[in-house]
Design a protein around this motif. Structure first.
Motif, PDB file in Angstrom:
ATOM      1  N   ASP A 180       0.850  -1.240   0.109  1.00 40.99           N
ATOM      2  CA  ASP A 180       0.049   0.023   0.026  1.00 40.99           C
ATOM      3  C   ASP A 180       1.054   1.185  -0.059  1.00 40.99           C
ATOM      4  N   LYS A 181       2.288   1.147   0.381  1.00 40.53           N
ATOM      5  CA  LYS A 181       2.810   2.270   0.378  1.00 40.53           C
ATOM      6  C   LYS A 181       4.293   1.811  -0.360  1.00 40.53           C
ATOM      7  N   ALA A 182       4.445   2.421  -1.738  1.00 36.73           N
ATOM      8  CA  ALA A 182       5.648   2.063  -2.708  1.00 36.73           C
ATOM      9  C   ALA A 182       6.919   2.217  -1.998  1.00 36.73           C
ATOM     10  N   ALA A 183       7.050   3.006  -1.126  1.00 38.10           N
ATOM     11  CA  ALA A 183       8.618   3.216  -0.520  1.00 38.10           C
ATOM     12  C   ALA A 183       8.757   1.914   0.412  1.00 38.10           C
ATOM     13  N   CYS A 184       7.536   1.055   0.934  1.00 33.88           N
ATOM     14  CA  CYS A 184       8.010  -0.007   1.695  1.00 33.88           C
ATOM     15  C   CYS A 184       8.033  -1.601   0.831  1.00 33.88           C
ATOM     16  N   LEU A 185       7.956  -1.210  -0.669  1.00 36.64           N
ATOM     17  CA  LEU A 185       8.072  -2.491  -1.155  1.00 36.64           C
ATOM     18  C   LEU A 185       9.257  -3.413  -1.129  1.00 36.64           C
ATOM     19  N   PRO A 186      10.614  -2.658  -1.098  1.00 34.13           N
ATOM     20  CA  PRO A 186      11.715  -3.334  -0.725  1.00 34.13           C
ATOM     21  C   PRO A 186      11.678  -4.446   0.201  1.00 34.13           C
ATOM     22  N   LEU A 187      10.875  -4.091   1.469  1.00 33.56           N
ATOM     23  CA  LEU A 187      10.827  -4.766   2.486  1.00 33.56           C
ATOM     24  C   LEU A 187       9.804  -6.018   2.135  1.00 33.56           C
ATOM     25  N   ALA A 188       8.759  -5.694   1.470  1.00 26.41           N
ATOM     26  CA  ALA A 188       7.916  -6.828   1.157  1.00 26.41           C
ATOM     27  C   ALA A 188       8.579  -7.866   0.053  1.00 26.41           C
ATOM     28  N   TYR A 189       9.301  -7.404  -0.772  1.00 23.74           N
ATOM     29  CA  TYR A 189      10.249  -8.191  -1.645  1.00 23.74           C
ATOM     30  C   TYR A 189      11.214  -8.980  -0.833  1.00 23.74           C
ATOM     31  N   ALA A 190      11.960  -8.522   0.112  1.00 23.80           N
ATOM     32  CA  ALA A 190      13.001  -9.236   0.943  1.00 23.80           C
ATOM     33  C   ALA A 190      12.200 -10.393   1.704  1.00 23.80           C
ATOM     34  N   GLN A 191      11.040  -9.891   2.193  1.00 29.33           N
ATOM     35  CA  GLN A 191      10.338 -11.055   3.031  1.00 29.33           C
ATOM     36  C   GLN A 191       9.825 -12.249   2.407  1.00 29.33           C
ATOM     37  N   GLY A 201       6.482   2.833  10.736  1.00 32.28           N
ATOM     38  CA  GLY A 201       5.010   2.640  11.203  1.00 32.28           C
ATOM     39  C   GLY A 201       4.286   1.232  10.434  1.00 32.28           C
ATOM     40  N   GLY A 202       5.206   0.551   9.701  1.00 32.73           N
ATOM     41  CA  GLY A 202       4.572  -0.670   8.933  1.00 32.73           C
ATOM     42  C   GLY A 202       3.943  -0.210   7.509  1.00 32.73           C
ATOM     43  N   PHE A 203       3.349  -1.119   6.903  1.00 33.69           N
ATOM     44  CA  PHE A 203       2.741  -1.485   5.689  1.00 33.69           C
ATOM     45  C   PHE A 203       1.832  -2.608   5.699  1.00 33.69           C
ATOM     46  N   THR A 204       1.214  -2.674   4.532  1.00 26.99           N
ATOM     47  CA  THR A 204       0.485  -3.805   3.899  1.00 26.99           C
ATOM     48  C   THR A 204       1.093  -4.384   2.709  1.00 26.99           C
ATOM     49  N   SER A 205       1.428  -5.640   2.967  1.00 28.10           N
ATOM     50  CA  SER A 205       1.926  -6.286   1.807  1.00 28.10           C
ATOM     51  C   SER A 205       0.618  -7.392   1.177  1.00 28.10           C
ATOM     52  N   THR A 206       0.544  -7.322  -0.206  1.00 32.05           N
ATOM     53  CA  THR A 206      -0.389  -8.117  -0.748  1.00 32.05           C
ATOM     54  C   THR A 206       0.374  -9.144  -1.728  1.00 32.05           C
ATOM     55  N   VAL A 207       0.332 -10.646  -1.505  1.00 35.29           N
ATOM     56  CA  VAL A 207       0.706 -11.535  -2.564  1.00 35.29           C
ATOM     57  C   VAL A 207      -0.547 -12.014  -3.203  1.00 35.29           C
ATOM     58  N   PRO A 253      -0.907  -7.506   7.221  1.00 36.54           N
ATOM     59  CA  PRO A 253      -0.518  -6.359   7.700  1.00 36.54           C
ATOM     60  C   PRO A 253       0.822  -6.008   8.618  1.00 36.54           C
ATOM     61  N   TYR A 254       1.692  -5.177   8.273  1.00 36.90           N
ATOM     62  CA  TYR A 254       2.739  -5.014   9.259  1.00 36.90           C
ATOM     63  C   TYR A 254       2.547  -3.751  10.075  1.00 36.90           C
ATOM     64  N   VAL A 255       3.083  -3.647  11.038  1.00 38.61           N
ATOM     65  CA  VAL A 255       2.567  -2.647  12.136  1.00 38.61           C
ATOM     66  C   VAL A 255       3.920  -2.039  12.349  1.00 38.61           C
ATOM     67  N   LYS A 256       5.039  -2.708  12.064  1.00 38.38           N
ATOM     68  CA  LYS A 256       6.338  -2.050  12.509  1.00 38.38           C
ATOM     69  C   LYS A 256       7.233  -2.434  11.589  1.00 38.38           C
ATOM     70  N   ALA A 257       8.611  -1.777  11.268  1.00 39.70           N
ATOM     71  CA  ALA A 257       9.707  -2.075  10.770  1.00 39.70           C
ATOM     72  C   ALA A 257      10.934  -1.380  11.364  1.00 39.70           C
ATOM     73  N   LEU A 272      10.456  -7.161  11.491  1.00 42.69           N
ATOM     74  CA  LEU A 272       9.170  -6.763  10.873  1.00 42.69           C
ATOM     75  C   LEU A 272       8.206  -7.042  12.100  1.00 42.69           C
ATOM     76  N   THR A 273       6.933  -6.606  12.205  1.00 42.82           N
ATOM     77  CA  THR A 273       6.211  -6.881  13.139  1.00 42.82           C
ATOM     78  C   THR A 273       4.775  -6.871  12.153  1.00 42.82           C
ATOM     79  N   MET A 274       4.235  -8.065  12.363  1.00 37.01           N
ATOM     80  CA  MET A 274       2.877  -8.399  11.733  1.00 37.01           C
ATOM     81  C   MET A 274       1.749  -8.258  12.729  1.00 37.01           C
ATOM     82  N   ASP A 275       0.444  -7.672  12.551  1.00 33.79           N
ATOM     83  CA  ASP A 275      -0.739  -7.971  13.253  1.00 33.79           C
ATOM     84  C   ASP A 275      -1.275  -9.285  12.742  1.00 33.79           C
ATOM     85  N   ALA A 276      -0.886 -10.400  13.605  1.00 34.32           N
ATOM     86  CA  ALA A 276      -1.628 -11.613  13.185  1.00 34.32           C
ATOM     87  C   ALA A 276      -2.827 -11.738  13.895  1.00 34.32           C
ATOM     88  N   GLY A 277      -3.566 -10.941  14.323  1.00 33.74           N
ATOM     89  CA  GLY A 277      -4.856 -10.936  14.620  1.00 33.74           C
ATOM     90  C   GLY A 277      -5.245 -11.419  16.417  1.00 33.74           C
TER      91      GLY A 277
END
Length: 263
Positions: free
Chosen positions: A94-105, A175-181, A187-191, A208-213
């Motif tokens: 949802d945030k283009a700046a966070c895409l490298p983190l989603a790729y790495a994960q 403050g995190g981001f949301t990654s979609t595959v 949803p990640y709440v922290k990096a 990274l910290t994910m909100d797992a519910g």
């Protein structure tokens, strides 16, 4: 542990097998010590002064990639499972700046490498103690790490730029981001950047910290190490902590084994 939590742990294991890191993330700075990861602040400066290294070919990366014979514990499949090989185009944020983190994960190489090779490593299962309740035994059986290892070689300083982009993403996305595959959203709440690893010319470590519910904040760890024109990224999760929220340590011996093969 409640039946609901035990069921969630089982679902985490299943989803990890289907879509790798689509369901696990997060953690604390203390857990990053498993990567061990005490950095050298002069690494980046000396790397910048060195002449550009030649990128490794796909065949050379295959030879340098982690193999079963390189590790004393855990399993390194001879062939990467299709569910662990997520194509770059399937990943959105949802945030283009966070895409490298989603790729790495997800075990996807940064930037435009000239060659890429992937491996996976799975830790050995830990048998539960005698007399353990069934629901706790389930979680104990999931208390094992899985790590994707991605080797990517670059030309013209691309490895340095790829690592720089990953580090910049942490600064831009605290403050995190949301990654979609595909259709699966995480949803990640922290990096948070942690102590950089040894074993290469320069590196970075990220939690990274994910909100797992259900109030669970679950950990995922990223480690990236550059050696010459090759950038190696390690994406680690623990199946049990994805359900409990407890921290875990990155398998430092596996990272050391991989980096040792690069010389």
């Amino acid at each position: 542990m409640s039946t609901t939590a035990a069921r969630r742990a089982g679902l985490v294991a299943a989803s990890a097998a289907l879509a790798l890191l689509a369901t696990a993330c997060g953690g604390s700075d203390d857990g990053a010590k498993g990567a061990e990861v005490k950095g050298d602040s002069t690494a980046a400066a000396s790397a910048a002064a060195a002449p550009a290294a030649e990128p490794l070919t796909a065949a050379e990366l295959e030879k340098a990639a982690l193999a079963q014979s390189d590790v004393k514990k855990g399993k390194v499949p001879a062939k990467l499972a299709a569910t662990d090989d997520i194509a770059k185009g399937r990943i959105k944020t949802d945030k283009a700046a966070c895409l490298p983190l989603a790729y790495a994960q997800a075990g996807v190489a940064q930037g435009e490498p000239v060659a890429t090779v992937k491996r996976s490593w799975m830790g050995d299962a830990k048998p539960p103690a005698a007399g353990t309740k069934p629901e706790d035994a389930l979680v104990a059986s999931l208390d094992r790490e899985k790590m994707l290892v991605t080797l990517a070689s670059y030309k013209d300083g691309g490895a340095e730029e790829a690592l720089k982009a990953l580090s910049a993403a942490v600064e831009k996305c605290p403050g995190g981001f949301t990654s979609t595959v595909d259709s699966d959203k995480t949803p990640y709440v922290k990096a948070v950047a942690t102590a950089a690893p040894k074993g290469g010319d320069e590196g970075a470590a990220i939690t990274l910290t994910m909100d797992a519910g259900d109030g669970v904040k679950a950990p995922a760890k990223l480690v990236a190490v550059r050696k010459g024109a090759t950038l190696v990224t390690f994406s680690a999760i623990n199946f049990a902590t994805a359900a409990t929220g407890k921290d875990f340590q990155v398998p430092a011996d596996v990272i050391a084994a991989q980096m040792g093969k690069l010389g």
